[in-house]
Design an enzyme around this catalytic site. Structure first.
Site, PDB file in Angstrom:
ATOM      1  N   ALA A  65       0.870  -1.178   0.000  1.00 19.80           N
ATOM      2  CA  ALA A  65       0.000   0.000   0.000  1.00 19.80           C
ATOM      3  C   ALA A  65       0.905   1.224   0.000  1.00 19.80           C
ATOM      4  O   ALA A  65       2.080   1.147   0.383  1.00 19.80           O
ATOM      5  CB  ALA A  65      -0.892  -0.013   1.223  1.00 19.80           C
ATOM      6  N   GLY A 108       0.880  -4.973   1.109  1.00 20.67           N
ATOM      7  CA  GLY A 108      -0.402  -5.045   0.405  1.00 20.67           C
ATOM      8  C   GLY A 108      -0.283  -5.679  -0.968  1.00 20.67           C
ATOM      9  O   GLY A 108      -1.258  -6.231  -1.485  1.00 20.67           O
ATOM     10  N   GLU A 111      -0.477  -9.247  -0.221  1.00 17.11           N
ATOM     11  CA  GLU A 111      -1.862  -9.521   0.208  1.00 17.11           C
ATOM     12  C   GLU A 111      -2.820  -9.504  -0.980  1.00 17.11           C
ATOM     13  O   GLU A 111      -3.752 -10.295  -1.045  1.00 17.11           O
ATOM     14  CB  GLU A 111      -2.292  -8.491   1.262  1.00 17.11           C
ATOM     15  CG  GLU A 111      -1.561  -8.710   2.585  1.00 17.11           C
ATOM     16  CD  GLU A 111      -1.759  -7.565   3.567  1.00 17.11           C
ATOM     17  OE1 GLU A 111      -1.478  -6.415   3.193  1.00 17.11           O
ATOM     18  OE2 GLU A 111      -2.197  -7.827   4.693  1.00 17.11           O
ATOM     19  N   GLU A 131       5.740  -5.214   6.887  1.00 17.15           N
ATOM     20  CA  GLU A 131       5.109  -4.123   7.638  1.00 17.15           C
ATOM     21  C   GLU A 131       5.731  -3.903   9.008  1.00 17.15           C
ATOM     22  O   GLU A 131       5.691  -2.796   9.544  1.00 17.15           O
ATOM     23  CB  GLU A 131       3.601  -4.388   7.820  1.00 17.15           C
ATOM     24  CG  GLU A 131       2.777  -4.255   6.549  1.00 17.15           C
ATOM     25  CD  GLU A 131       2.667  -5.551   5.753  1.00 17.15           C
ATOM     26  OE1 GLU A 131       3.504  -6.453   5.943  1.00 17.15           O
ATOM     27  OE2 GLU A 131       1.739  -5.635   4.928  1.00 17.15           O
TER      28      GLU A 131
HETATM   29  N1  DAK Z   1       4.576   3.165  -0.819  1.00 19.50           N
HETATM   30  C1  DAK Z   1       4.931   4.326  -1.409  1.00 19.50           C
HETATM   31  N2  DAK Z   1       6.016   4.456  -2.205  1.00 19.50           N
HETATM   32  C2  DAK Z   1       6.784   3.360  -2.388  1.00 19.50           C
HETATM   33  C3  DAK Z   1       6.488   2.126  -1.800  1.00 19.50           C
HETATM   34  C4  DAK Z   1       5.294   2.049  -0.985  1.00 19.50           C
HETATM   35  N3  DAK Z   1       4.888   0.910  -0.427  1.00 19.50           N
HETATM   36  N4  DAK Z   1       7.441   1.230  -2.159  1.00 19.50           N
HETATM   37  C5  DAK Z   1       8.295   1.898  -2.952  1.00 19.50           C
HETATM   38  N5  DAK Z   1       7.913   3.182  -3.103  1.00 19.50           N
HETATM   39  C6  DAK Z   1       8.569   4.240  -3.879  1.00 19.50           C
HETATM   40  C7  DAK Z   1       9.808   4.759  -3.176  1.00 19.50           C
HETATM   41  O1  DAK Z   1       9.475   5.695  -2.193  1.00 19.50           O
HETATM   42  C8  DAK Z   1      10.566   5.349  -4.333  1.00 19.50           C
HETATM   43  O2  DAK Z   1       9.985   6.579  -4.642  1.00 19.50           O
HETATM   44  P1  DAK Z   1      10.903   7.924  -4.826  1.00 19.50           P
HETATM   45  O3  DAK Z   1      11.696   8.037  -3.578  1.00 19.50           O
HETATM   46  O4  DAK Z   1      11.743   7.595  -6.035  1.00 19.50           O
HETATM   47  O5  DAK Z   1       9.924   9.018  -5.058  1.00 19.50           O
HETATM   48  C9  DAK Z   1      10.247   4.399  -5.480  1.00 19.50           C
HETATM   49  O6  DAK Z   1       9.066   3.704  -5.096  1.00 19.50           O
HETATM   50  C10 DAK Z   1      11.328   3.348  -5.715  1.00 19.50           C
HETATM   51  O7  DAK Z   1      11.590   2.712  -4.495  1.00 19.50           O
HETATM   52  P2  DAK Z   1      13.057   2.551  -3.891  1.00 19.50           P
HETATM   53  O8  DAK Z   1      13.922   3.668  -4.300  1.00 19.50           O
HETATM   54  O9  DAK Z   1      12.910   2.277  -2.430  1.00 19.50           O
HETATM   55  O10 DAK Z   1      13.549   1.245  -4.669  1.00 19.50           O
HETATM   56  P3  DAK Z   1      14.534   0.123  -4.157  1.00 19.50           P
HETATM   57  O11 DAK Z   1      14.761  -0.773  -5.315  1.00 19.50           O
HETATM   58  O12 DAK Z   1      15.725   0.710  -3.474  1.00 19.50           O
HETATM   59  O13 DAK Z   1      13.709  -0.695  -3.026  1.00 19.50           O
HETATM   60  C11 DAK Z   1      11.812  -1.816  -2.124  1.00 19.50           C
HETATM   61  C12 DAK Z   1      12.582  -1.383  -3.398  1.00 19.50           C
HETATM   62  C13 DAK Z   1      10.493  -2.468  -2.595  1.00 19.50           C
HETATM   63  C14 DAK Z   1      12.621  -2.827  -1.340  1.00 19.50           C
HETATM   64  C15 DAK Z   1      11.541  -0.573  -1.239  1.00 19.50           C
HETATM   65  O14 DAK Z   1      10.979   0.443  -2.050  1.00 19.50           O
HETATM   66  C16 DAK Z   1      10.614  -0.849  -0.099  1.00 19.50           C
HETATM   67  O15 DAK Z   1      11.007  -1.417   0.927  1.00 19.50           O
HETATM   68  N6  DAK Z   1       9.348  -0.444  -0.230  1.00 19.50           N
HETATM   69  C17 DAK Z   1       8.360  -0.527   0.842  1.00 19.50           C
HETATM   70  C18 DAK Z   1       7.885  -1.962   1.002  1.00 19.50           C
HETATM   71  C19 DAK Z   1       6.880  -2.057   2.162  1.00 19.50           C
HETATM   72  O16 DAK Z   1       7.209  -1.745   3.302  1.00 19.50           O
HETATM   73  N7  DAK Z   1       5.683  -2.468   1.845  1.00 19.50           N
HETATM   74  C20 DAK Z   1       4.582  -2.553   2.850  1.00 19.50           C
HETATM   75  C21 DAK Z   1       3.811  -1.233   2.910  1.00 19.50           C
HETATM   76  S1  DAK Z   1       2.514  -1.270   4.146  1.00 19.50           S
HETATM   77  C22 DAK Z   1      -5.139  -2.372   4.438  1.00 19.50           C
HETATM   78  C23 DAK Z   1      -4.801  -2.600   3.137  1.00 19.50           C
HETATM   79  C24 DAK Z   1      -3.454  -2.675   2.792  1.00 19.50           C
HETATM   80  C25 DAK Z   1      -2.473  -2.516   3.733  1.00 19.50           C
HETATM   81  C26 DAK Z   1      -2.827  -2.297   5.042  1.00 19.50           C
HETATM   82  C27 DAK Z   1      -4.168  -2.226   5.406  1.00 19.50           C
HETATM   83  N8  DAK Z   1      -6.516  -2.316   4.791  1.00 19.50           N
HETATM   84  C28 DAK Z   1      -7.545  -2.676   3.804  1.00 19.50           C
HETATM   85  C29 DAK Z   1      -6.906  -2.094   6.147  1.00 19.50           C
HETATM   86  C30 DAK Z   1      -1.091  -2.593   3.327  1.00 19.50           C
HETATM   87  C31 DAK Z   1      -0.048  -2.037   3.977  1.00 19.50           C
HETATM   88  C32 DAK Z   1       1.262  -2.052   3.320  1.00 19.50           C
HETATM   89  O17 DAK Z   1       1.472  -2.600   2.248  1.00 19.50           O
END
Ligand code: DAK
Length: 257
Positions: A65, A108, A111, A131
């Protein structure tokens, strides 16, 4: 509806929805989820479509997400967010839904893939629920669907220690159906979906319903549910057609009724 965050097309009875926020690694924001659900529901209601397919790009199915969108949210913001409803609607799609996953399927994104009925993974696919690194836990089914798919031990490790699964592991542990080369992953996934789209439509839909019921009922209730659906299919023209085609050694022509 005009789509700004997804690409939509159809191929041989398959309705294809592609996440298209490559710069954000297809992070699932509210606007994109609204578009995705709109497109999927349109396909679900279209009699010319037999199977739905969701994909991202080679680098990312979806990296979760959109963290930037929810970083400052309050509990009430989260509660009032239509985002949650989109995820519930995903579960209610009647037609088989395939995820073609390449690259990151995190949070997400993982998921979302798990809420689909089948997963075709490219060799570069990476499944994870990171997360915990953000100070939260999965909120769109991760603790439940992952645990049912891979078992408690591995789900604990993935959610508590950010252990990620590669494509081979995802197949080995029952999360994904098959691994295919990155270069051809979408073509392979579409081929797979075309096979499903060509099945008897009512039977395919009820098969999905019966299998999903296995996760939500007792064995006895599930078996009774299955039997009712089985009997129901004897009211369809397709059942008569399918069995007649077998007896007369010809190919069945499904009508979807
Ligand atoms: N959200 C927003 N932007 C994201 C992102 C995300 N999840 N993942 C990556 N990006 C963006 C980065 O900020 C970056 O943007 P700029 O800085 O260039 O503007 C761009 O994508 C490229 O990412 P990186 O520069 O970080 O690229 P790398 O290759 O170095 O790393 C990575 C890739 C996937 C390992 C890293 O980006 C990363 O760790 N991303 C976050 C992964 C994460 O933590 N995912 C979980 C998010 S929490 C719900 C529904 C859904 C959810 C919850 C509740 N309900 C219905 C109640 C879900 C929650 C989640 O998913």
């Amino acid at each position: 509806m005009e789509y700004a965050n997804i690409l939509v097309r159809q191929e041989q009875g398959v309705g294809i929805v592609q996440f298209n926020r490559p710069k954000a690694l297809n992070a699932l924001n509210r606007e994109m989820m609204a578009e995705v659900m709109h497109a999927l529901e349109q396909f679900d209601a279209d009699p010319g479509i037999g199977c739905l397919l969701v994909t991202g790009n080679e680098r990312a199915f979806a990296a979760g997400a959109d963290i930037k969108e929810m970083a400052q949210a309050t509990p009430v913001d989260m509660l009032n967010n239509p985002f949650i409803d989109y995820w519930d609607r995903l579960r209610r799609l009647a037609k088989p839904l395939v995820a073609a996953v390449s690259g990151f399927a995190l949070g997400g994104g993982c998921e979302f893939a798990m809420a689909c009925d089948m997963i075709v993974a490219s060799e570069s696919a990476q499944f994870g629920q990171p997360e915990i690194n953000l100070g939260v836990i999965p909120g769109a089914g991760g603790t439940q669907r992952l645990t049912r798919a891979v078992g408690k031990a591995l789900a604990m490790e993935m959610i508590l220690a950010d252990r990620r699964l590669n494509a081979d592991e995802a197949v080995r542990y029952g999360l994904a159906n098959r691994v295919v080369p990155v270069e051809s992953y979408l073509d392979e996934a579409i081929r797979f979906a075309v096979t499903i789209a060509a099945q008897a439509p009512v039977a395919a839909r009820l098969a999905k319903e019966a299998i999903n019921a296995a996760f939500e009922t007792s064995l006895q209730a599930g078996l009774a549910h299955e039997r009712r659906l089985f009997y129901l299919l004897f009211s369809t023209e397709d059942q008569k057609e399918g069995m007649d085609a077998f007896v007369n050694k010809r190919r069945a022509a499904w009508q979807g009724r």
